[in-house]
Write an enzyme that holds these catalytic residues in place. Sequence first.
Site, mmCIF file in Angstrom:
data_model
loop_
_atom_site.group_PDB
_atom_site.id
_atom_site.type_symbol
_atom_site.label_atom_id
_atom_site.label_comp_id
_atom_site.label_asym_id
_atom_site.label_seq_id
_atom_site.Cartn_x
_atom_site.Cartn_y
_atom_site.Cartn_z
ATOM 1 N N CYS A 1 0.826 -1.210 0.000
ATOM 2 C CA CYS A 1 0.000 0.000 0.000
ATOM 3 C C CYS A 1 0.868 1.271 0.000
ATOM 4 C CB CYS A 1 -0.959 -0.078 1.195
ATOM 5 S SG CYS A 1 -2.354 1.025 1.058
ATOM 6 N N ARG B 1 -11.174 7.215 -4.900
ATOM 7 C CA ARG B 1 -10.175 6.258 -4.444
ATOM 8 C C ARG B 1 -10.543 4.885 -5.010
ATOM 9 N NH1 ARG B 1 -7.100 7.880 0.019
ATOM 10 N NH2 ARG B 1 -6.656 5.717 0.591
ATOM 11 N N HIS C 1 -3.685 -4.603 0.793
ATOM 12 C CA HIS C 1 -3.142 -3.933 1.962
ATOM 13 C C HIS C 1 -3.319 -4.706 3.266
ATOM 14 C CE1 HIS C 1 -7.098 -1.506 2.771
ATOM 15 N NE2 HIS C 1 -7.144 -2.667 3.361
#
Lengths: 254, 462
Positions: free
Chosen positions: A98, A132, A198
């Site tokens: 990430c 996002r 992540h």
Amino acid sequence: MNDSPTLRICALYPSRMNIYADRGNMLLLQHRCEARGIGFELTASEAGEHVDPDAHDLFYIGGGQDSDQIQIAGDMLETKQAALAEAAEGGKVILAVCGGYQLLGEYYELADQKVEGLGIVDLRTVREPGERLIGNVMIEFEVDGSPRVLAGFENHGGRTYLESGCPPLGRVLKGHGNNGKDGFEGVHVNNVFGTYLHGPLLPKNAWFADHLTRLALGGDIELEPLDDDLEDLAHESAIRAAGGGSGLMRLTQR
Amino acid sequence: MESVSKLKLGVAKSVGAASRLSGRGGGTSLPGKLLLRLQDDAIARLSSELPRGAVVISATNGKTTTASLLASVLGRSRIPVVHNRAGANMAGGIATALLDATKHGQVQGQLGLFEVDEAWTARIVEQTQPSVLLLANLFRDQLDRYGELETLADSWQQMIAQLPAETRVVLNADDPLLAGLGADRPNTLYFGLTDTSHAEPVPRHAADSKFCRRCGAPLEYEAVQLGHLGIYRCPNGDFARPTPQIAATKITTHGMEGSEITISTPDGPIDCELPIPGLYNVYNAVAATAAAHALDLTAGAISGGLAAARAVFGRVETLEIGGHSVALMLIKNPTGANEVLRTIAEESAPFDLWIALNDKIADGRDVSWIWDADFEMLAGKVGQITCSGTRAEEMALRLAYAGIDRKRLIVERAVEKSFDAAVADSVRAATPIFALPTYTALLELRTAIAKRGDAPSYWGST
């Protein structure tokens, strides 16, 4: 690596780069080493602390908020860049997740500033207008000639672009990947792995934890099989969440 | 401001009645959503009819409980409130509460009491123009939905900058992410805990915001109460915890029974017996006391109101099922889960556990957070654990790596079926059982058992 090897991990900035429960990865590696009688050593390297590339087998950097990344980036160049570049060159395992993945590349360009990265892989990250990229994700790549699947969750504003000749980690089966456009996810050069899957990606993909452990311990070590019923079910659960079918689950059975 | 027409109110109300009768849920926000379609500024119009204005409460954790504690104090003070007590805390839920309070086209009630979702707070504050705004904490929660904590704190900062001077802002002095937001306002009221005898030895893994918002240096903690809440200072002198005017100066916990607290206020100390457990509920009680103080309520009403607190929907709610008591405790993020685990781990007798991890939108689709919560606290204390919900297998794996014997773990995704089996097993073993569901699993379980008559209906209070 003969009798009683030790997996020596260096976690970079764990007090800041931990936002998506990156600790899960360390827990998984630790417990699996202990179950196999392999030694486990975890060292934290925070701001201002230099890193010895020869003292560790695996370097880990997790995710953080933009503000965390900005805070550590300068220190990382100053106190860790040379050591990490040497480690990467020497075949050490680096797992960057990430926000940590974004810092592996040349730079991360935000709206009002450009954060210089480690430059150990040939990629750039740009914060582009737009949503996002968030959701369950699943990627595929070959390990020792067999296709394997990594499943997890991604949540990133930055879009990452690999320079031509810089190989991705995998091909996106479900989700967005590096930039939501080219179908690639992550980066994989030598033993350097970067990914947007992540936080606790190793608990969702215990096979990958073992793969990294093997590489970190020299590559030719045989790992004792463990009772992985729950690990396999968790892997299937993450695949199911990403929208993967039963065919993929069969594919991932050892 | 003009009122909302009786016709629009009537149409929205009848939809509410129909959706409740159908028993399919949605009655806590659907009528309000329809009303907002008919009249987009209905919240502003209706709340302007409240003579004492409104209290808006937001936080990551504890907003439902804090609002319910304050409602209990307001009840003692004989102030009729309009309260979104069912916990529907976005615009539709607030509008529904206001709509339900109308009679002959007029809002009945003196004061609005609204708990509001973090991401909706700025919009609801703009529309309701509250007389008191209580911001109680910000923790790592559903990053897929709320984004990063710093971004949320920045947006709250902008919201506060636009408030009129007379709005009373009430902030948690112990939360370094929030405490700084009141610096420019002379009438900011701070609350916190000064008794440090229950503090954690070191911050837990999930602690956020351990860094100064101005210079980025790691904050120095004299005491960590829970998560990143505590007594802190920036080593470079940029920032330190403000002195709370409303403070828990003495805290004695009595396991699941609750706590005794002494709360100091500018009007003198208040002794309270709080019948709900855990240090996190002490925070909720002190927050409610601070809001009550801002509303000029009496010490008698505060101590009486807190003592009369009842568990709210799924927050340490005890149900009798087949003669066996089951404590329902919502878990939804690492800090909240840690406090629930800390509270039940203090039980001396062994217990069974049912944990349901769902990944629907209201739960947060990202279940990574379970690796940040310290389930290690359960090792050696728990009998059997049933893992349920859409991500049951991943919950079970987390527990295995927390040191729970794999033989004690049962995995069954179906919520109701797994719960029944877990209760039956615990009855057989004569051990208490704690049920820890995420939000949508709580709704699913609660609906299922209410249908069978084991628990008061969700609609019991409306």
